[in-house]
Design a protein around this motif. Structure first.
Motif, PDB file in Angstrom:
ATOM      1  N   PHE A  67       0.860  -1.177   0.000  1.00 21.72           N
ATOM      2  CA  PHE A  67       0.000   0.000   0.000  1.00 21.72           C
ATOM      3  C   PHE A  67       0.901   1.234   0.000  1.00 21.72           C
ATOM      4  N   SER A  68       0.325   2.394  -0.258  1.00 21.30           N
ATOM      5  CA  SER A  68       1.127   3.626  -0.366  1.00 21.30           C
ATOM      6  C   SER A  68       1.804   4.017   0.944  1.00 21.30           C
ATOM      7  N   ASP A  69       1.325   3.481   2.066  1.00 17.57           N
ATOM      8  CA  ASP A  69       1.987   3.770   3.347  1.00 17.57           C
ATOM      9  C   ASP A  69       3.117   2.787   3.643  1.00 17.57           C
ATOM     10  N   GLY A  70       3.380   1.873   2.705  1.00 16.45           N
ATOM     11  CA  GLY A  70       4.479   0.919   2.862  1.00 16.45           C
ATOM     12  C   GLY A  70       4.073  -0.421   3.428  1.00 16.45           C
ATOM     13  N   THR A  71       2.854  -0.550   3.957  1.00 15.77           N
ATOM     14  CA  THR A  71       2.426  -1.830   4.512  1.00 15.77           C
ATOM     15  C   THR A  71       2.175  -2.828   3.391  1.00 15.77           C
ATOM     16  N   ARG A  72       2.372  -4.103   3.709  1.00 18.88           N
ATOM     17  CA  ARG A  72       2.188  -5.171   2.717  1.00 18.88           C
ATOM     18  C   ARG A  72       0.714  -5.372   2.404  1.00 18.88           C
ATOM     19  N   LEU A  73       0.418  -5.657   1.158  1.00 21.19           N
ATOM     20  CA  LEU A  73      -0.923  -6.022   0.728  1.00 21.19           C
ATOM     21  C   LEU A  73      -0.938  -7.542   0.618  1.00 21.19           C
ATOM     22  N   THR A  74      -1.817  -8.179   1.395  1.00 26.45           N
ATOM     23  CA  THR A  74      -1.863  -9.643   1.445  1.00 26.45           C
ATOM     24  C   THR A  74      -3.278 -10.149   1.159  1.00 26.45           C
ATOM     25  N   ALA A  75      -3.397 -11.458   1.123  1.00 28.25           N
ATOM     26  CA  ALA A  75      -4.699 -12.097   0.924  1.00 28.25           C
ATOM     27  C   ALA A  75      -5.688 -11.658   2.002  1.00 28.25           C
ATOM     28  N   ALA A  76      -5.215 -11.391   3.204  1.00 26.13           N
ATOM     29  CA  ALA A  76      -6.112 -10.950   4.284  1.00 26.13           C
ATOM     30  C   ALA A  76      -6.789  -9.625   3.926  1.00 26.13           C
ATOM     31  N   ASP A  77      -6.107  -8.741   3.209  1.00 23.45           N
ATOM     32  CA  ASP A  77      -6.705  -7.474   2.783  1.00 23.45           C
ATOM     33  C   ASP A  77      -7.796  -7.717   1.742  1.00 23.45           C
ATOM     34  N   VAL A  78      -7.551  -8.642   0.831  1.00 26.50           N
ATOM     35  CA  VAL A  78      -8.552  -8.968  -0.189  1.00 26.50           C
ATOM     36  C   VAL A  78      -9.800  -9.550   0.474  1.00 26.50           C
ATOM     37  N   VAL A  79      -9.597 -10.503   1.373  1.00 26.27           N
ATOM     38  CA  VAL A  79     -10.720 -11.130   2.075  1.00 26.27           C
ATOM     39  C   VAL A  79     -11.493 -10.088   2.873  1.00 26.27           C
ATOM     40  N   LEU A 127     -14.392  -9.068 -10.211  1.00 23.29           N
ATOM     41  CA  LEU A 127     -13.308  -8.831  -9.257  1.00 23.29           C
ATOM     42  C   LEU A 127     -12.488  -7.595  -9.615  1.00 23.29           C
ATOM     43  N   GLU A 128     -13.001  -6.779 -10.515  1.00 23.27           N
ATOM     44  CA  GLU A 128     -12.405  -5.478 -10.802  1.00 23.27           C
ATOM     45  C   GLU A 128     -12.938  -4.517  -9.738  1.00 23.27           C
ATOM     46  N   PHE A 129     -12.589  -4.820  -8.503  1.00 27.67           N
ATOM     47  CA  PHE A 129     -13.037  -4.013  -7.371  1.00 27.67           C
ATOM     48  C   PHE A 129     -11.816  -3.640  -6.546  1.00 27.67           C
ATOM     49  N   PRO A 130     -11.629  -2.359  -6.257  1.00 24.13           N
ATOM     50  CA  PRO A 130     -10.445  -1.909  -5.526  1.00 24.13           C
ATOM     51  C   PRO A 130     -10.293  -2.565  -4.148  1.00 24.13           C
ATOM     52  N   ILE A 131      -9.063  -2.914  -3.836  1.00 27.93           N
ATOM     53  CA  ILE A 131      -8.746  -3.578  -2.576  1.00 27.93           C
ATOM     54  C   ILE A 131      -8.305  -2.542  -1.544  1.00 27.93           C
ATOM     55  N   PHE A 147      -7.259   8.004   3.007  1.00 24.96           N
ATOM     56  CA  PHE A 147      -7.325   6.869   2.099  1.00 24.96           C
ATOM     57  C   PHE A 147      -5.931   6.353   1.806  1.00 24.96           C
ATOM     58  N   VAL A 148      -5.721   5.076   2.058  1.00 22.19           N
ATOM     59  CA  VAL A 148      -4.440   4.443   1.765  1.00 22.19           C
ATOM     60  C   VAL A 148      -4.729   3.325   0.772  1.00 22.19           C
ATOM     61  N   GLY A 149      -4.217   3.487  -0.441  1.00 19.37           N
ATOM     62  CA  GLY A 149      -4.447   2.492  -1.478  1.00 19.37           C
ATOM     63  C   GLY A 149      -3.142   1.896  -1.957  1.00 19.37           C
ATOM     64  N   SER A 150      -3.233   1.097  -3.002  1.00 20.87           N
ATOM     65  CA  SER A 150      -2.050   0.459  -3.578  1.00 20.87           C
ATOM     66  C   SER A 150      -1.828   0.904  -5.018  1.00 20.87           C
ATOM     67  N   GLY A 151      -2.518   1.945  -5.423  1.00 15.94           N
ATOM     68  CA  GLY A 151      -2.433   2.413  -6.802  1.00 15.94           C
ATOM     69  C   GLY A 151      -1.212   3.260  -7.079  1.00 15.94           C
ATOM     70  N   PRO A 152      -1.126   3.740  -8.307  1.00 16.38           N
ATOM     71  CA  PRO A 152       0.042   4.533  -8.706  1.00 16.38           C
ATOM     72  C   PRO A 152       0.074   5.936  -8.098  1.00 16.38           C
ATOM     73  N   TYR A 153      -1.033   6.348  -7.470  1.00 20.71           N
ATOM     74  CA  TYR A 153      -1.093   7.674  -6.847  1.00 20.71           C
ATOM     75  C   TYR A 153      -1.618   7.559  -5.417  1.00 20.71           C
ATOM     76  N   ALA A 154      -1.157   8.466  -4.571  1.00 20.29           N
ATOM     77  CA  ALA A 154      -1.638   8.564  -3.195  1.00 20.29           C
ATOM     78  C   ALA A 154      -2.400   9.872  -3.050  1.00 20.29           C
ATOM     79  N   LEU A 155      -3.422   9.853  -2.230  1.00 19.63           N
ATOM     80  CA  LEU A 155      -4.208  11.052  -1.975  1.00 19.63           C
ATOM     81  C   LEU A 155      -3.440  11.987  -1.050  1.00 19.63           C
ATOM     82  N   ARG A 172       7.647   2.529  -2.139  1.00 19.10           N
ATOM     83  CA  ARG A 172       6.561   2.621  -1.162  1.00 19.10           C
ATOM     84  C   ARG A 172       5.295   1.907  -1.592  1.00 19.10           C
ATOM     85  N   ALA A 173       5.031   1.837  -2.874  1.00 21.61           N
ATOM     86  CA  ALA A 173       3.781   1.247  -3.323  1.00 21.61           C
ATOM     87  C   ALA A 173       3.974   0.506  -4.622  1.00 21.61           C
ATOM     88  N   SER A 174       3.050  -0.356  -4.896  1.00 17.40           N
ATOM     89  CA  SER A 174       3.099  -1.135  -6.122  1.00 17.40           C
ATOM     90  C   SER A 174       2.532  -0.306  -7.258  1.00 17.40           C
TER      91      SER A 174
END
Length: 177
Positions: A67-79, A127-131, A147-155, A172-174
């Motif tokens: 995510f843009s804050d540096g935290t890992r994005l895992t399966a738990a976030d998707v679930v 499944l084209e739904f933001p995580i 808002f903390v996302g994993s996209g190419p831009y941070a708010l 920092r982000a994917s």
């Protein structure tokens, strides 16, 4: 980014306006996207998928997602995202789209198992739904600036007249490939 009218929401669970939708897709990534030129389904956060049966879908996330804050994005976030959308207490506008899943679970840090109540032809494009981060997925909409996302831009800033985004750094982000 200057917008012609106020954005109602940037929270993917509640978006109903086209400007909010476009901006949120810059902040958040999805398991899959649809190529606007070819209309083909393209893996985004997902590395692969396999139907174990017509009603059981297993997804594997790409390695090293953040995510843009540096935290890992895992399966738990998707679930957590999908269960949060389904939760009547959250009140997502998209709850109905996720009712077709009778079970959603993390197999491990990168794999997710989705069990459908019945086979569904468009399940992958659904499944084209933001995580979201797991911690954000089940609470009411976050404050405007959180808002903390994993996209190419941070708010950076969001007011009634404008939205300021900042390109996320590769460390920092994917970023999309």
């Amino acid at each position: 980014m200057v917008i012609p009218r106020e954005v109602e929401s940037l929270d993917p669970r509640f978006i109903r306006d086209p400007y909010g939708l476009k901006i949120s897709r810059l902040i958040f990534r999805s398991l899959f996207t649809i190529d606007p030129r070819t209309l083909e389904l393209v893996p985004d956060l997902a590395e692969s998928h396999v139907f174990r049966t017509p009603s059981v879908l297993e997804l594997t996330l790409k390695p090293g997602l953040r995510f843009s804050d540096g935290t890992r994005l895992t399966a738990a976030d998707v679930v957590a995202t999908f269960l949060g959308v389904k939760d009547p207490a959250v009140g997502s506008a998209f709850a109905g789209s996720f009712e077709r899943f009778s079970s959603i679970r993390a197999v491990d840090e990168r794999r997710i198992e989705l069990v459908l109540a019945a086979p569904h032809a468009t399940v992958l494009s659904d499944l084209e739904f933001p995580i979201l981060r797991a911690e954000d997925a089940t609470r009411p909409t976050p404050e405007r600036g959180s808002f903390v996302g994993s996209g190419p831009y941070a708010l950076v800033e969001w007011t009634s007249s404008h939205v300021v985004l900042e390109r996320t750094s590769a460390g920092r982000a994917s970023a999309p490939e």
